[in-house]
Design a protein around this motif. Structure first.
Motif: not given
Length: 255
Positions: A14-17, A22, A26, A38, A40, A93-94
């Motif tokens: 998961v990006t932007g976690a 994000g 997670a 996770a 970021a 997601n970022a």
């Protein structure tokens, strides 16, 4: 017989976690038995999130990751594979925002927005797909891109942001078509306005409340409203769903 929604043992990146959606994704996936990586830029925030997830009984690995940097993305996947194995759920997601009139948006700011919101999503999805295609069972692959209600219609004062998110929606369709022969599903979720730590104060104020009154349901979404859709698109239950663009906006795009 196991449920097609069972995610136990799968591996997600998961990006932007570090915050917002994000972080929610997670925690939600980890609670369902997913091994979560996770990613970021803010490693301190990720470590705090990891402590929370582990206290809840989940498996998580925080990894510093910058989606503007292709080498950083590759390193995050390397770390994920070394820790948990092949990533079979990718949640790109970022993203960043840029508010104000289009005539006032600096070229550098526009460039960064496009690098993160479009190029970063592209590179994150591509790296995940490359590794899935090289794996014994690519058909387990579930790639979820985060668009926006701005993918579906332009948002006032957010022209560049809306354009970038429209690009994400078309990117998802293109990647879905290209990777269909490998069995990899690619879908785009387009959330509406969701209250997070970044916008909570504004949404509670005069300007935010004026906006909320234009929504058909006169309310703002919360991050948990996406739990069901993310679970579905991550699971075997969505095996025949690819190339979709899902408006998950509480009817906001109907206004």
């Amino acid at each position: 017989m196991s449920s097609p929604f069972d995610l136990t043992g799968r591996v997600a990146l998961v990006t932007g976690a570090s915050s917002g959606l994000g972080a929610r994704f997670a925690r939600m996936l980890a609670a369902q038995g997913v091994k979560v990586v996770a990613g970021a830029r803010r490693l301190d925030r990720l470590k705090s999130l990891a402590e929370t997830i582990r206290a809840e009984g989940g498996q998580v690995e925080p990894v510093e990751m910058d989606v503007e940097d292709e080498a950083s993305i590759q390193a995050a996947y390397d770390h994920a594979e070394a820790t948990f194995g092949t990533v079979d759920i990718v949640i790109a997601n970022a993203g960043v925002n840029a508010q104000g009139p289009a005539t006032d948006l600096a070229a550098d700011d526009l460039g960064q927005l496009l690098r993160i919101n479009v190029q970063g999503v592209y590179l994150t999805a591509r790296e995940g797909a490359r590794r899935l295609i090289a794996s014994p069972d690519p058909s387990r692959g579930r790639v979820i891109l985060l668009g926006s209600v701005g993918s579906l219609r332009p948002l006032a004062g957010l022209t560049a942001y809306s354009a970038s998110k429209a690009g994400v929606a078309m990117l998802g369709k293109g990647l879905a078509r290209e990777w269909a022969r490998h069995g990899i599903n690619v879908n785009t979720i387009c959330p509406g306005w969701i209250v997070t730590e970044l916008n909570a104060e504004w949404l509670a104020g005069e300007g935010g409340q004026k906006l909320v009154k234009t929504f058909p349901r006169r309310r703002v979404m919360t991050p948990d409203h996406l739990d069901g859709l993310v679970t579905f698109l991550s699971s075997d239950a969505s095996s025949a769903i690819t190339g979709g663009v899902f408006a998950a906006d509480d009817g906001q795009s109907l206004a």
